[in-house]
Design an enzyme around this catalytic site. Structure first.
Site, short mmCIF file in Angstrom:
data_model
loop_
_atom_site.label_atom_id
_atom_site.label_comp_id
_atom_site.label_asym_id
_atom_site.label_seq_id
_atom_site.Cartn_x
_atom_site.Cartn_y
_atom_site.Cartn_z
CG ASP A 168 -5.87 -45.82 13.21
OD1 ASP A 168 -7.00 -46.34 13.21
OD2 ASP A 168 -5.63 -44.72 12.68
CG ASP A 192 -11.19 -46.56 13.30
OD1 ASP A 192 -10.02 -46.89 13.56
OD2 ASP A 192 -11.50 -45.41 12.95
#
Length: 468
Positions: free
Chosen positions: A87, A287
């Protein structure tokens, strides 16, 4: 069905009262030890051994049906292996933790066990969390608590701990830095979809608490992150700059004066089939914690209208009965691959910078479409405005497939280059074959057997969350 809200984690503005008593009861299990207090001494020693090398991990996962890419990472002494969702949209790394654990999906044997190694709340990494703390730091020796919440109402509550991360670097050396991460002892997932099967999150954001920032501050690696996700569910992740190609990379600057610590680029123009859509000046967040790509209402409508115009009158028909994603089409026979219908779709392009000399991020149809279990083709671009992202635009894993993405925190820029993510650039492949798997099993960051890991994508109904 994938959860379209799973990718965007937003921190809850406050803390829940019922956690307060719970934290007080658990605090006795988390008293900081002398080893924790002396961790700064070890860190100083590490800074005297700057290696400037890289750590490379094999990656498994997919956009659909699993919904995320993950790595295996060893933590502790003796080390224990944890599977963590990659992440770049969040800073804090956390793992499910036996303190004891409420709401954990991993069995007790696969949870992290704290051993009087919490970080005190007076530590700089605690004060720099940028997370709402569960209670004020009344005593400098109190444990550093955290609470993080997600847009689908899932959450993790825990305490920051410090432990060894045994690592094998690309240059052949081994390191055992003590890094700070979250020991999550209360996970909540009240949404309609089951929680992800991973043990936690590998936070690679721009904040000081992220693993890449910590390794950089200790002089182990440069603060450069490289990920390469393949359409076939494999790839690699690197922390350090050894894998960055010396040429051929397209670079764009990170946005300056951004209110967030996300990897946000400057304004871009949206093109379809090399023609302007009229949508300009959109800021984008890179992201990897997001399965899909989210555009604001204006950009989403522009792209959807153009795609539907192209598809109209051709063999594909709307498949409203398929709830995998909001927009799906079906053919006369169930589809097996995006390549079966690629001819009906055009390339989407993001142009950063000026019209004449801008940096182009090309997204072919196979990198914005998925084939569902029902044999339909669905659009992997969603309307972020509908789920509360307002004007945010998020580039997720679906756009990253077949591309090496480079997050260069040293020079405040992001780069990309089309790549075969089954191969490592700039490295001697024979070097990795000399590493001993007995001495350095998977999760230590090594090159040998890089793409031989297991893939849990057979569990087709699981989703994961990524933070905004």
């Amino acid at each position: 069905m994938m959860n379209p809200k799973r990718e965007t984690r937003k921190l809850f503005p406050g803390v829940y009262f019922f956690f307060f008593i719970y934290l007080l009861v658990l605090s006795a299990r988390f008293q900081p030890s002398e080893a924790t207090k002396d961790s700064s001494v070890r860190q100083v020693k590490l800074q005297n051994h700057r290696l400037g090398s890289s750590i490379v991990f094999p990656v498994s996962g997919n956009v659909y049906p699993l919904g995320y890419y993950y790595v295996l990472l060893n933590i502790g002494n003796p080390p224990k292996l944890f599977d963590l969702d990659i992440d770049t949209g969040s800073d804090l790394t956390w793992v499910q933790c036996d303190a004891p654990c409420n709401g954990c999906t991993k069995p007790l044997a696969n949870q992290y066990k704290p051993n009087r190694n919490t970080l005190p709340c007076s530590h700089l990494l605690c004060s720099g969390l940028d997370l709402p703390q569960s209670r004020p730091c009344a005593d400098p020796d109190d444990q550093c608590d955290y609470e993080i919440g997600y847009s689908d109402h899932a959450s993790s509550v825990g305490a920051l701990v410090t432990d060894e991360f045994p690592l094998r670097l690309e240059n052949g050396s081994t390191m055992h830095p003590h890094l700070t991460f979250g020991c999550g002892y209360d996970q909540q997932n009240p949404g309609p979809h089951p929680p992800p099967p991973t043990a936690g999150i590998l936070g690679l954001g721009r904040g000081k608490i992220s693993i890449s920032s910590q390794l950089s501050s200790l002089g182990v690696t440069k603060n450069v992150i490289v990920h390469c996700f393949n359409h076939n569910g494999k790839g690699f992740l690197s922390i350090g700059d050894e894998l960055v190609p010396s040429s051929g990379v397209t670079w764009t600057s990170l946005a300056r004066n951004s209110p967030s610590k996300n990897y946000m680029t400057g304004p871009a123009e949206l093109l379809f089939n090399d023609k302007t859509t009229g949508v300009k000046g959109i800021n984008l967040v890179f992201d990897s914690g997001s399965s899909y790509t989210y555009f604001n209402a204006e950009a989403y409508k522009a792209i959807l209208d153009l795609i539907r115009k192209d598809v109209k009158g051709k063999a594909l028909m709307d498949a409203k009965e398929d709830k995998s994603l909001p927009v799906c089409w079906k053919d006369k026979k169930p589809l097996k691959s995006v390549h079966d219908v690629k001819k009906y779709f055009k390339t989407i392009t993001l142009r950063f910078g000026s019209q004449k000399s801008g940096q182009l991020f090309h997204v072919p149809p196979e990198s914005y479409l998925i084939i569902t279990e029902n044999g339909n083709v669905c659009l992997g671009i969603l309307n972020g405005t509908e789920i509360g992202l307002e004007n945010y635009n998020i580039i997720g894993d679906i756009f990253f497939q077949g591309i090496m993405v480079i997050y260069d925190n040293e020079k405040q820029r992001i780069g990309w280059i089309p790549s075969d993510c089954n191969k490592l650039p700039n490295l001697d492949q024979d070097y990795g074959e000399n590493l001993s798997e007995e001495a350095y099993p998977r999760g230590f960051g090594f090159l040998g057997g890089l793409f031989s890991g297991t893939d849990s994508s057979k569990n087709k109904n699981l989703v994961s969350d990524g933070e905004l």
